[in-house]
Structure formats: C-alpha cells, structure tokens
Scaffold this motif. Structure first.
Motif, PDB file in Angstrom:
ATOM      1  N   GLY B  38     -64.202 -62.521  26.500  1.00 28.23           N
ATOM      2  CA  GLY B  38     -66.041 -63.503  25.836  1.00 28.23           C
ATOM      3  C   GLY B  38     -66.278 -62.055  24.753  1.00 28.23           C
ATOM      4  O   GLY B  38     -66.846 -62.308  23.648  1.00 28.23           O
ATOM      5  N   HIS B  39     -66.016 -60.814  25.523  1.00 26.17           N
ATOM      6  CA  HIS B  39     -65.399 -59.842  24.704  1.00 26.17           C
ATOM      7  C   HIS B  39     -65.304 -59.458  22.986  1.00 26.17           C
ATOM      8  O   HIS B  39     -65.673 -59.300  22.358  1.00 26.17           O
ATOM      9  CB  HIS B  39     -66.029 -58.301  25.571  1.00 26.17           C
ATOM     10  CG  HIS B  39     -66.167 -57.214  24.943  1.00 26.17           C
ATOM     11  ND1 HIS B  39     -64.893 -56.306  24.596  1.00 26.17           N
ATOM     12  CD2 HIS B  39     -67.246 -55.774  24.775  1.00 26.17           C
ATOM     13  CE1 HIS B  39     -65.636 -54.969  24.488  1.00 26.17           C
ATOM     14  NE2 HIS B  39     -66.462 -55.154  24.241  1.00 26.17           N
ATOM     15  N   LEU B  41     -63.535 -61.436  21.931  1.00 26.43           N
ATOM     16  CA  LEU B  41     -63.655 -62.710  20.831  1.00 26.43           C
ATOM     17  C   LEU B  41     -64.931 -62.453  20.408  1.00 26.43           C
ATOM     18  O   LEU B  41     -65.110 -63.086  18.914  1.00 26.43           O
ATOM     19  CB  LEU B  41     -63.725 -64.600  21.380  1.00 26.43           C
ATOM     20  CG  LEU B  41     -62.668 -64.602  21.648  1.00 26.43           C
ATOM     21  CD1 LEU B  41     -61.769 -65.450  22.730  1.00 26.43           C
ATOM     22  CD2 LEU B  41     -61.266 -65.413  21.296  1.00 26.43           C
ATOM     23  N   HIS B  42     -66.013 -62.147  20.566  1.00 23.41           N
ATOM     24  CA  HIS B  42     -67.132 -62.090  20.196  1.00 23.41           C
ATOM     25  C   HIS B  42     -66.797 -60.612  18.996  1.00 23.41           C
ATOM     26  O   HIS B  42     -67.308 -61.238  18.031  1.00 23.41           O
ATOM     27  CB  HIS B  42     -68.201 -61.737  21.235  1.00 23.41           C
ATOM     28  CG  HIS B  42     -69.317 -61.028  20.212  1.00 23.41           C
ATOM     29  ND1 HIS B  42     -69.849 -61.118  19.430  1.00 23.41           N
ATOM     30  CD2 HIS B  42     -70.047 -59.790  20.366  1.00 23.41           C
ATOM     31  CE1 HIS B  42     -71.289 -60.795  19.340  1.00 23.41           C
ATOM     32  NE2 HIS B  42     -71.412 -58.947  19.597  1.00 23.41           N
ATOM     33  N   ASN B  43     -66.131 -59.859  19.129  1.00 27.16           N
ATOM     34  CA  ASN B  43     -66.080 -58.661  18.116  1.00 27.16           C
ATOM     35  C   ASN B  43     -65.371 -59.223  17.237  1.00 27.16           C
ATOM     36  O   ASN B  43     -65.281 -58.690  16.317  1.00 27.16           O
ATOM     37  CB  ASN B  43     -64.789 -57.894  18.598  1.00 27.16           C
ATOM     38  CG  ASN B  43     -65.697 -56.587  20.119  1.00 27.16           C
ATOM     39  OD1 ASN B  43     -67.055 -56.747  19.162  1.00 27.16           O
ATOM     40  ND2 ASN B  43     -65.511 -55.687  20.637  1.00 27.16           N
ATOM     41  N   GLY B  54     -74.349 -62.026  18.204  1.00 28.55           N
ATOM     42  CA  GLY B  54     -74.848 -62.311  19.280  1.00 28.55           C
ATOM     43  C   GLY B  54     -75.227 -63.679  19.521  1.00 28.55           C
ATOM     44  O   GLY B  54     -75.241 -65.126  19.711  1.00 28.55           O
ATOM     45  N   GLY B  55     -76.741 -63.936  18.998  1.00 22.54           N
ATOM     46  CA  GLY B  55     -77.126 -65.552  18.586  1.00 22.54           C
ATOM     47  C   GLY B  55     -78.157 -65.234  20.470  1.00 22.54           C
ATOM     48  O   GLY B  55     -78.177 -63.965  20.642  1.00 22.54           O
ATOM     49  N   TYR B  56     -78.299 -66.416  21.222  1.00 19.48           N
ATOM     50  CA  TYR B  56     -79.323 -66.537  22.072  1.00 19.48           C
ATOM     51  C   TYR B  56     -78.272 -65.589  23.287  1.00 19.48           C
ATOM     52  O   TYR B  56     -79.321 -65.129  23.764  1.00 19.48           O
ATOM     53  CB  TYR B  56     -80.030 -68.096  21.589  1.00 19.48           C
ATOM     54  CG  TYR B  56     -80.621 -68.094  23.335  1.00 19.48           C
ATOM     55  CD1 TYR B  56     -81.547 -68.079  23.149  1.00 19.48           C
ATOM     56  CD2 TYR B  56     -80.246 -69.221  23.999  1.00 19.48           C
ATOM     57  CE1 TYR B  56     -82.979 -67.936  24.241  1.00 19.48           C
ATOM     58  CE2 TYR B  56     -81.129 -69.701  25.237  1.00 19.48           C
ATOM     59  CZ  TYR B  56     -82.263 -68.846  25.524  1.00 19.48           C
ATOM     60  OH  TYR B  56     -83.734 -69.114  26.142  1.00 19.48           O
ATOM     61  N   GLY B  58     -75.138 -65.244  23.117  1.00 19.28           N
ATOM     62  CA  GLY B  58     -73.218 -64.972  22.868  1.00 19.28           C
ATOM     63  C   GLY B  58     -73.697 -63.013  23.154  1.00 19.28           C
ATOM     64  O   GLY B  58     -73.685 -62.999  23.805  1.00 19.28           O
ATOM     65  N   GLY B  59     -72.846 -63.049  22.444  1.00 22.35           N
ATOM     66  CA  GLY B  59     -72.070 -62.156  22.512  1.00 22.35           C
ATOM     67  C   GLY B  59     -72.117 -61.286  23.819  1.00 22.35           C
ATOM     68  O   GLY B  59     -70.799 -61.945  24.669  1.00 22.35           O
ATOM     69  N   LEU B  60     -72.055 -60.176  24.025  1.00 28.04           N
ATOM     70  CA  LEU B  60     -71.778 -59.621  25.625  1.00 28.04           C
ATOM     71  C   LEU B  60     -72.751 -59.901  26.654  1.00 28.04           C
ATOM     72  O   LEU B  60     -73.103 -59.718  27.692  1.00 28.04           O
ATOM     73  CB  LEU B  60     -72.615 -57.933  25.108  1.00 28.04           C
ATOM     74  CG  LEU B  60     -71.340 -57.384  24.859  1.00 28.04           C
ATOM     75  CD1 LEU B  60     -71.246 -55.787  24.922  1.00 28.04           C
ATOM     76  CD2 LEU B  60     -69.786 -57.199  24.843  1.00 28.04           C
ATOM     77  N   SER B  61     -73.812 -61.136  25.474  1.00 28.70           N
ATOM     78  CA  SER B  61     -74.600 -62.044  27.078  1.00 28.70           C
ATOM     79  C   SER B  61     -74.024 -63.226  27.607  1.00 28.70           C
ATOM     80  O   SER B  61     -74.468 -63.635  28.536  1.00 28.70           O
ATOM     81  CB  SER B  61     -76.002 -62.074  25.956  1.00 28.70           C
ATOM     82  OG  SER B  61     -76.847 -61.308  25.947  1.00 28.70           O
ATOM     83  N   LEU B  62     -72.215 -62.985  27.158  1.00 31.48           N
ATOM     84  CA  LEU B  62     -71.740 -64.133  27.185  1.00 31.48           C
ATOM     85  C   LEU B  62     -71.613 -64.540  28.793  1.00 31.48           C
ATOM     86  O   LEU B  62     -71.498 -63.355  29.450  1.00 31.48           O
ATOM     87  CB  LEU B  62     -70.818 -64.645  26.639  1.00 31.48           C
ATOM     88  CG  LEU B  62     -70.872 -65.212  25.767  1.00 31.48           C
ATOM     89  CD1 LEU B  62     -69.309 -64.659  24.305  1.00 31.48           C
ATOM     90  CD2 LEU B  62     -71.057 -66.078  25.128  1.00 31.48           C
TER      91      LEU B  62
END
Ligand code: SF4
Lengths: 508, 446
Positions: B38-39, B41-43, B54-56, B58-62
C-alpha cells in the motif's frame, strides 16, 4: 558479527529484537529497556496490532538508498507494482546526485514484470533478459537486483542465476534480498542493502604499486589514512547536512568520505583506507560497521546523532577521543555553541512555551526533541517507527521528558490521530508520508527531515529554529483543511485508548 | 508472453484498484497483503498523478493486514478476518473493498470465504482479487469496476432514457481524470443527457449504485474500460459504444456526433451545441492568430504516453494546431488484437501527415525511435534538422528533452513536475488548456 555467509541479512526483530508496537510514556519505555522487555525473552519483541495501516516494506526502504547509488541500474525482480514508488523520486534524484557529481544520471530501473505465467514457471528467463538488456543498453558499473516477495515465494534461485550471468556482463551484479514479507521492521532494509554492498562493493582498492616508493610518500599516505574517517550518511540527509559535518570534522584536522548514499562503487573500495567509521544513526549502520570491523579491523563509532547542540557536542567529542583531539574538540564546541546560542535567542522568544509532538525514526525524533527543548518548546510526545537499543545515548541530552507519550508505530496514522486529539500540540514535527491525516487535524507541520534542508550539526539547529518559527507564524493552510475536510475515523475511536489495538504477542 | 519493462508508466492491478477507490468518496480499501504494498503504491500514485494525495482514507491511512512470513507459512486468513473486523470498528466508510496482494494469492488464502463472513454488516464488504501479477493499473480499474458492477450496482430493468455512464478514464493513471470527466459531463449535458461519470465532481457511491439505470455506456477509450462495459452489458443489459478520448474541436465534434447518433438525438440539437461550443472555442483560439504567425510557432512534435492520450493529442496538434508530429509512442501494455483500432486513429489526418506510430513500454526506446525517424547530422553544412520540436510525454522524457533541447509538456503518467487539481485536456475547454500549456512553453522566456 558475521552474517555474510548467509544469502540475506536476518530480520531485525530477530537480530535486534526491535519492536514496532508499544504505547506508554518515556518512563515506561526506559523501564522496559532496563527490564529487557525488548530483548529476546522480552514481551514486546513480537508485538503487533489487531488493526493496522500500510507501513512500507524493506523493499521500498532499500530503494531509498539504492536509488542514490551512482552509475547503477536497478532491476526490480517482482511483479510490475513493486518498487514503482521510485516514481516519487525520479524527478529529484538526478538533481541530488548532481550535487555530488555533475555528470550523474537519474534513476534507471527495470521491472521484470512477473505475471501469472511466471508465478507458475519461475521468473528466471525474464530476470536474465532484464540483466543482459541493462548491461548492453546502459553500460552501468553495477546492476543491482532487488527482489520482491514473489520471486522468493516462487523459489527463484537468484544468486545462482546471477553468478552465472556475471560471466556475461560487464557490470558487476549485486543482489539485494529485500522481500517485504520477511520482516515487520522496515529498518531491516538497511541491513539488506549493506549485506549486498558488503558482499559486492567492499574490497581492497587496486592501487598501482611503485617499484621504488619514496619513504616520504608512504609516510604521507599513512598519515592521510590516520586522519581520515568515513561518515555513514543516510538517505534523508541533505548535501547541506554533509557539508556541515564535513566542516566540523575538518576543523579537527580530519578528512571525510561519505558513504553509502550518493556514493560511487569505487568509494566503497577507498572507504577501507580509513581509520574510523562514524555512524550518525545506529539504526541505520550497525550491520555495516560491525562487519567492516570484523573483516578489515577498522573501528567504528555508534553513539548519538549530531542533531541538536548537546548531541552534536557529544558526537564531535566521541570522534575526537578516538584521535586524541579532545582539547581541540572542546575549543571547537565552545566556539560553536557561543555563536549558535546567540543566534537562537530571537527564536526562543517567539517559540518558548509552545508545545510539540514529534514523529519518525526513533533516533531522529529524540534528538530533534533536544532542539525543541533548546528553544523552550515543550515536547508532549513521540511516535517512533520502531524501537531498539540505539536510542539510549540520546536520553542523556533530554531534560525531564519522562511523562511524554511514546507510541511505537511504523506509520499507523490512526493512533497518532487519536493521540493528537488528546494532546493538542501547537506544532508537529513529522516524517514524510502520513501527513494528510495530521494536516486535517489542523496542526502546523515541519517535516522531520528533507533532502534539501539542513538539520544536522550546529547550523542545523539554527535552520530548524528558523523554519519552525516560520511554520509557527502561519498555520492557516492546515487549519482551514481541518475546518472543511473530515477524517476517516469513527467518533468511537477517539474515545478509546490510543493503544487499544496493540496486541502484546502475535499468536503463532 | 510479457517481458521486462524499462521504467513502467503504471502501477499494478492493486495500484489501479487503490487509485480507483481513491476516486469514490467514502469507499474504504482494505488491503490483504504485506506491509509494503500500500505504501509503495501510494507513493507512486500520489507523485505520478500530479500529487493526487491520499484522500479520505488512502495513502498511509490505508487499512492493510500487513502479513509477514509467519502468516505466509500458516495462512493469512485469521489475520485478514481480524483486520476486516477492526477496520469496520474504526474506519467510517460507506463501502469496504478487500483487495489482495500477490503473496496472499500465492499461498491460497480464501478471500471470498473470509469476506462472506461479513455479509451481515450494515455496509457492503466486497472482495476483489487484485494481485500485482494480474496486470497493470488499468487491470485494477477493470477489476474494481467489475466487482462493483457485479455485486453492488442496483439492477434496474427500467432504463432512464438518455442517461449514460462514462467509462475508460482511469483515475490517477489519467492524471487529469477529474477535470476531463467534468468537461465530458458538461458537453454531454448540453446534448440533453443525464451523465454519470461514476467518479469525480458531483458523483458519489450512490452514482455508482444507480449506474445500472443508464441506457448507454460511453467508453472514451479504445482499450481501457471495455471489460467494465462488457460486464454492464452482461449483467445490467446496458449497451456500450467506444469513442476515443475527445480532445479539441475535431475530436470533440466527432465524439458528440457519435454519441448523439447512438442515442438517436435530433441532429439539429447536436449541431447547435457544436456550433455554440466552437464559437466560444475559436473566440479564444483566435487570440493566437497574431503571435503564431508573427514568430512562427509551428513545431515538430513527439508524443509519448498512454493509448487514450497519444492518438487524441497527436491528431489535435496535427489537425488543429498545425504542428508536425513525427513520432507517436504508445506506452501501455497493448494486446496485439487491440493495435489495429489504435492505429486507425492515426489514419486520415486532415493535415495529410502520417506520424510514425510505435507500441513500446520501455522508457529508453523513445530515443531509439527518434534516431530512427530522423537521422543525425553527420557534419553536413546544410542539414534539415529535427527542430524546433516539442516533446509531449511524461516526466520520464525529461532527460531526452534536455539532451535534445526540446521543451517538454508532461501530460501522461507519471507527472511529478506539475500540480494537477481540476485542470483538463478533454473536450473544447481542455483543448484550450492544452494550447495554453504548449504555447506557454514557447513564450516562457519572453
Ligand atoms: S509485494 Fe512485497 S516487496 Fe513488493 S511492495 Fe509488497 S511487500 Fe514490498
């Protein structure tokens, strides 16, 4: 220490008993360190979480170093997604490399793009094609082969394939075994990378021998080595940081080479012509320096990180002690402190009394707390990526922080969100990554590090003070976000203890 | 048989799935994979899509099960069950999609069985198999949509007349997805249609749930979104048409006529809309009449990017800006069967030009084609050189641009040197923006 016979470096949870899930105060954690809770018999070593958020793997962190190496092509031996995070680096990488060598190229990488068929029949063919293509097309000095989870699960024998290919390529082939699922502790990446570097880059340089070498030259050379140190830099350091450390060591009459980041292959060879390896962060370097000591007899220093005045003083003194230069060091420290202290006054007046929370790597956050304390800011708590023995030297530089909250968590913004809601700090100093959540809590944020800013040494203290003051002057951007954009966590979550989801021991 | 790729311009199936969910408000992904996926792919997605963020959640909150070796040995199902349950406790969403990474698929975790234990939860929890080795981001988009179409979109026998869904623009992978969808919606609404873009401004989870009522799906791509369109056809009985990505007056006119024809809209209405739009468009474009001709702003061009942008941009610069595109490189993983439709888009340019078209995924290939189409000067005194030229591509083309001294406009993923919010390149308004950006490069030093 000698793990070099093994294919890859051991996971840090095994080698160092590092922990990634803990909640308490600094006092608790000091107690735990004493009691050995983090040790092999310790209760905390394998702690985990019932709820977790993505945290990064050793593959992605390995790339943070590998991407900086000059004259190298990287092959990501994995399906197409692994290592694609390099995209975030592709634009700036060349600029940073060119600060060290104006001729440098940006990052070049190939993905072996393993697909469903390869998962069944193995990735060997594609790996071979990729290596040969990289060698012919880019003519690099080294080709680094970093493998993700899939080849390791298929059982690709990468080392043998590469040993065989090595006879066909001009570049030397460097395998880095950094598959993500092997460890929970991302910092294992440093060992994985050093493992590959130690096995493939580090060897005595081939120097031309003179038939008759005048004694004077020999003495000069010996003297040069006796006054030369390697400073092990980290991917998060800036060129400005390096120049500051170099300035301080030069002032003691020492010369410096920086490895591993932004180094060229031959830098690792010449690094053996040195009399001390100096780490700035034990979390980063112990694997490397221990091995170099065991194999080549070069001593090392792992102590504190030169962030903050006291830590920088201590770092310089420890190095000076090794060379018998304590007196010179004392003079340098005195002079530097006098100047710096004066320069901080205006910022102290503005920042004193504010509160802060710091998140990121264990060594770095505690050292950064020293700067904040120096400015009169009260540190309310920390979030540390992981926790192990390397933080101990830094405790000495901190005043009265025993009640500060410590959350050991690699990323996990949900825990931080809960903690920040309770602590309500005025300022946040954090690692890159999860800040979109913290931003929506409305706190002004100063990044914990940045490859274009100075944080280390005495000048770093001034730079942090200066920037923190600016950040504190106007927090409207995050404040407005907080007013208008919701966070994803349910109300119930904020009512629970922030450490509710930590489980003491993973059920095996 | 696929091959290695020199600097891929897309993430994997899981990455495409995450980016697609990033575009649905309050949709929560739960990743069942190792801690890194996840990390990582977010990067890539954040930076590559002009800083999408990341949005609502996403990002490291996934939310991610972060399985490790022990789970791989003993199976990760227990960990997944725990993670889904805890996510439902903590994260406030309207739908939860459980996505898989490669390692859990390889060890054979039974995703569907574990997810089915959460059937009773008051919000839907759906499984989607998205291992990286199944394909690129585009595949991830198709997989998420297929899952939603199959298990979430409400079945509606009665179709709403003149209502359409837009497919084929993959969030993040099309860096300008949100602006593009907005412009397409604006134009089709002028034709009197009810337009559901599924993602983007004005849409939410309900839009997706109600997408089964559409009477036509419009796939604004020759190769992406077609699997989703087929799923809609099969399950919800909605026919589809494929159009190219409309960019510029020529492209957008053709697009509007094609849609109007498929829905039997009165040609008079269509022609009126086109005339109105063109009047506005040329009112702006006309401003360049002086400068273009005063200082000769015609350029050679090389266009590099995905299968949606490359044909559309190449035709636009050829047939409307009057430039001379010599080389077009499509960098997607294109199936051999799909190549003819894409090649067709380069036929019959009004300018009479025939740019060389290549399908190649490798970043280093572009330079090779350049030397192929235009031989280097071997010290000739009089040499018809390839220039002045503008390079339209991704940030990967920067080295090449610097080497040749070509100005570069980044339009296709990855775009890390721009901030993209609601900027668009589709339609009439998008073409004006593209014109501004291209000519902007040429006057930047003035
Ligand atoms: S598959 Fe493994 S190596 Fe690749 S990103 Fe995920 S955890 Fe990291």
């Amino acid at each position: 220490m000698n793990y070099l016979e093994a294919k890859s470096a051991p996971a840090r949870e095994d080698r160092l008993k590092a922990n990634i899930a803990f909640g308490g105060t600094l006092r608790d954690i000091k107690g735990c360190l004493k009691k050995g809770c983090f040790g092999s018999e310790g209760c905390l070593n394998l702690a985990g979480r019932r709820f977790s958020q993505t945290q990064g793997c050793q593959f992605t962190l390995s790339l943070a170093i590998l991407n900086t190496l000059r004259n190298a092509v990287i092959i990501m031996h994995a399906p197409i997604g692994c290592g694609i995070c390099s995209i975030s680096n592709v634009g700036v990488n060349k600029t940073f490399k060119q600060l060290r060598d104006p001729q440098s190229e940006g990052i070049i990488w190939l993905s072996t793009n393993l697909d469903e068929a390869d998962v069944i029949s193995g990735g060997e063919k594609k790996l071979r094609e990729a290596v040969l293509y990289a060698d012919k097309e880019f003519r690099p000095e080294t080709i680094i082969i970093a493998n993700g989870c899939v080849p390791s699960l298929i059982g690709d024998d990468i080392d043998s394939i590469l040993a065989d290919l090595q006879t066909q390529t001009a570049a030397s082939l460097v395998p880095i075994h950094c598959e993500g699922f092997k460890t929970k502790v991302m910092a294992t990446a440093y060992d994985a990378v050093y493992h590959g570097i130690l096995k493939n880059y580090v060897k005595k340089p081939e120097r031309r021998e003179y038939i008759a070498e005048p004694d004077l030259e020999k003495i000069k050379e010996k003297y040069r080595i006796s006054r030369h140190v390697n400073v092990l830099n980290v991917g998060s350091m800036s060129r400005a940081d390096e120049l500051e450390l170099q300035r301080l060591l030069n002032a003691l009459g020492l010369t410096v080479t920086f490895i591993p980041c932004y180094a060229e292959p031959e830098d690792f060879e010449y690094s053996l012509e040195s009399s001390l390896n100096v780490s700035i962060c034990g979390t980063h370097d112990d694997y490397f320096v221990e091995h170099i000591k065991a194999k080549y007899g070069i001593p090392f220093l792992i102590d504190t990180i030169p962030i903050g005045r006291k830590n920088t003083d201590r770092w310089i003194l420890k190095i000076a002690e090794h060379f018998g230069l304590e007196k010179e060091a004392q003079r340098l420290i005195q002079e530097e402190n006098r100047e710096l202290d004066k320069s901080l006054e205006p910022f102290r007046q503005k920042l004193a009394g504010k509160t802060a929370f710091i998140a990121g790597g264990e060594v770095r956050i505690l050292a950064t707390a020293e700067i904040l304390q120096d400015l009169g800011i009260k540190v309310l708590g920390f979030k540390a990526h992981h926790f192990d023995q390397f933080v101990e030297p830094i405790f000495d530089s901190l005043e009265d922080l025993d009640d500060a909250i410590v959350d050991v968590a690699t990323n996990q913004p949900f825990e931080q969100a809960n903690i920040l809601k309770r602590l309500k700090p005025d300022l946040l100093v954090t690692h890159v990554g999860g800040n979109n959540i913290a931003a929506k809590q409305g706190v002004p944020i100063l990044p914990l590090f940045g490859p274009s800013y100075n944080y280390l040494g005495y000048s770093g203290v001034f730079e942090v003070a200066r920037r923190l003051n600016r950040v504190a002057r106007n927090g409207q951007f995050n404040k407005k976000l907080a007013e208008n954009v919701p966070l994803p966590f349910k109300q119930e979550w904020y009512e629970k203890d922030p450490f509710t989801y930590i489980k003491q021991q993973d059920a095996v | 048989m696929s091959k290695f790729i020199d600097r891929p311009r897309y993430t994997c199936a899981l990455g495409g799935a995450l980016a697609t969910l990033r575009a649905i408000p309050r949709a929560i992904p739960i990743i069942h994979a190792s801690a890194g996926c996840g990390h990582n792919l977010h990067n890539a997605i954040n930076a590559g899509a002009g800083y999408l963020g990341g949005g609502y959640c996403g990002g490291l909150s996934l939310p991610s099960s972060n399985v490790v070796e022990r789970d791989i040995v003993f199976g990760g199902e227990a960990r997944l069950r725990e993670q889904i349950a805890s996510t439902l406790e903590i994260v406030d969403g309207d739908i939860y999609l459980v996505l898989t990474g490669c390692m859990v698929e390889m060890i054979g975790d039974d995703l569907d069985a574990v997810v089915s234990e959460f059937l009773d939860y008051d919000k839907p929890v759906l499984p989607v198999h998205t291992p990286s080795f199944r394909g690129s981001s585009y595949t991830g988009y198709e997989l998420v949509l297929s899952a939603l179409i199959h298990k979430f979109v409400r079945k509606q026998r009665q179709k709403t007349p003149l209502s359409v869904n837009i497919l084929g623009i993959v969030p993040a992978q099309d860096v300008f997805w949100q602006g593009n969808l907005k412009e397409i919606k604006r134009l089709l609404e002028k034709l009197g249609l009810k337009v559901n873009t599924l993602f983007g401004e004005g849409e939410d989870l309900e839009s997706i749930r109600n997408s089964g009522a559409a009477s036509l799906n419009i796939v604004v791509s020759d190769i992406h979104g077609i699997q989703a369109a087929r799923k809609y056809e099969e399950i919800h009985d909605i026919p589809y048409i494929t159009t190219g990505l409309p960019i510029g007056a020529v492209g957008t006119e053709a697009f509007l006529r094609q849609v109007a024809q498929a829905l039997s809209i009165d040609p008079a209405v269509t022609e009126r809309v086109i005339a109105e739009e063109k009047a506005v468009y040329y009112n702006y474009l006309e401003r360049l009449a002086d400068l273009y001709n005063d200082i000769d702003l015609q350029r050679y061009a090389v266009v590099v990017g995905d299968a949606n942008y490359v044909p559309a941009v190449t035709r636009f610069i050829s047939d409307e800006l009057g430039w001379v595109p010599e080389l077009a490189v499509i960098t997607d993983l294109v199936d051999d069967n799909d190549k003819p439709v894409l090649l067709k888009r380069f036929e019959n340019f009004e300018s009479g030009l025939h740019p060389v078209v290549k399908f190649d995924t490798d970043a280093s290939s572009v330079k090779k084609y350049l030397t192929e189409i235009w031989p280097a000067n071997h010290n000739d005194k009089y040499f018809d050189s390839f220039g002045p030229t503008v390079l339209i591509g991704s940030v990967y083309e920067r080295d090449l641009a610097q080497q040749y001294g070509f100005p570069l406009l980044t339009v296709s993923f990855p775009v890390t040197n721009r901030i993209v919010l609601n900027h668009a390149y589709a339609g009439f308004n998008g073409a004006l923006s593209l014109t501004e950006d291209l000519f902007g490069l040429l006057v930047a030093a003035r």
